[in-house]
Write an enzyme that holds these catalytic residues in place. Structure first.
Site, short mmCIF file in Angstrom:
data_model
loop_
_atom_site.label_atom_id
_atom_site.label_comp_id
_atom_site.label_asym_id
_atom_site.label_seq_id
_atom_site.Cartn_x
_atom_site.Cartn_y
_atom_site.Cartn_z
N SER A 141 0.83 -1.20 0.00
CA SER A 141 0.00 0.00 0.00
C SER A 141 0.87 1.26 0.00
CB SER A 141 -0.97 -0.05 1.20
OG SER A 141 -2.01 0.86 1.03
N ASP A 267 -9.80 -4.47 -5.41
CA ASP A 267 -9.29 -3.65 -4.32
C ASP A 267 -10.10 -2.36 -4.26
OD1 ASP A 267 -7.83 -1.96 -2.60
OD2 ASP A 267 -5.91 -2.77 -3.24
N HIS A 296 -7.61 -5.52 -0.59
CA HIS A 296 -6.47 -4.65 -0.30
C HIS A 296 -5.55 -5.34 0.70
CE1 HIS A 296 -4.42 -0.80 -0.38
NE2 HIS A 296 -4.26 -0.90 0.93
#
Length: 319
Positions: A141, A267, A296
């Site tokens: 991320s 996601d 995610h």
């Protein structure tokens, strides 16, 4: 390189992006990872903590792990990665960004999606104090955006860095922020905001003149937080300026180290501009894999080893 085929096919339950995300973040547990903490004092007088875990055999290979927003080196996606790499001949260095290791950092500023100067200082420290001939980077991320920006903005990357993998990457920060502000992501956004506000109140006790009560009250959304604190503390005009200057998307064409981005199609944190198809097609050093499922930083896998953990090991050993 062209789009990389993805073999990821999870069980039916994990074909829901939200369930995959929540399971990985709140349910998954990883045990038996022994970490030793090193405190690194930075050139600007601040510090951050590095959590090291060792290979089961002597090695000159190291993987550096970068967590996501409000994460730390003990999150299952970090310890799970460290555990698999340790079992396969890699030492692991899990970075805790400024203020993320359980103790407030010293300065008014902290960490953000584009703070590549900190990553550069960490890597220089490793290269000057350790004896690794091969270094690999894996980011999740925010950490994925950070490592890709680091690779793309530097004219020369240390020769020891052989390959990188970035998972669930918000390559376009503004595009991702807009997704987080939609109704489908309201629970995630509230959780992030809760943690960020707690950190901001902690900062306020150290720097009351820089963070008035009115600023804290004005934080209604994650973008407000970036407008009021992130941009101000790190030299940007506002949140949009921060997003524009720190998105990795703009430098992906310049990456010269073999790199793999794995962004799931389901996601909910990522908008269309976070899937860099054209950039991957034009850069022979950049591969993009878009599994249909995964959420995610989800990517459930058998034996408590996620798909992206196995995929990163495979990618690194082939480069």
């Amino acid at each position: 390189m062209p789009l990389v085929y993805s073999a990821y096919r999870p069980p039916f339950f994990f074909r829901n992006g939200h369930l995959a995300t929540i399971y990985a973040g709140l349910v998954r547990k990883v045990s038996n990872v022994v970490q030793k903490r090193e405190r690194l004092f930075l050139e600007d007088g601040d510090f951050l903590d590095l959590d090291w875990s060792a290979s089961s055999i002597p090695t000159q290979k190291l993987v550096v792990l970068l967590h996501g927003l409000e994460g730390d080196a003990q999150r299952p996606y970090i310890t799970g990665s460290a555990k698999l790499f340790n079992k396969n001949g890699f030492d692991a260095c899990a970075i805790n960004y400024r203020g993320c290791s359980g103790e407030p950092n010293i300065l008014y500023k902290s960490y953000h999606s584009g703070a590549t100067e900190d990553l550069n200082e960490i890597l220089n420290h490793i290269l000057s104090t350790k004896n690794y001939s091969e270094i690999y980077l894996k980011g999740f991320s925010l950490g994925g955006n950070l490592l890709l920006k680091y690779l793309g903005e530097r004219k020369q990357v240390p020769k020891e860095i052989k390959a990188t993998v970035a998972v669930s990457v918000p390559c376009n920060l503004h595009n991702s922020c807009k997704q987080l502000l939609t109704k489908k992501n309201i629970l995630y956004a509230k959780r992030f905001k809760k943690h960020l506000l707690a950190k901001l109140k902690q900062k306020q006790s150290l720097f009351p003149e820089l963070i008035p009560d009115a600023d804290i009250k004005d934080v209604k959304t994650l973008m407000d937080f970036d407008d009021i604190y992130t941009s101000k503390a790190h030299g940007f005009k506002d949140a949009l300026d921060y997003y524009r200057k720190c998105s990795s998307l703009q430098v992906l064409s310049k990456i010269t180290v073999p790199s793999l981005i794995i962004n799931a199609a389901d996601d909910s944190f990522l908008g269309t501009e976070c899937y860099p198809y054209s950039e991957a097609e034009k850069n022979p050093n950049l591969s993009l894999e878009v599994p249909k499922y995964g959420g995610h930083v989800g990517f459930w896998g058998k034996n408590n080893i996620t798909y992206t953990e196995k995929r990163a090991l495979e990618f690194f050993t082939s480069n």
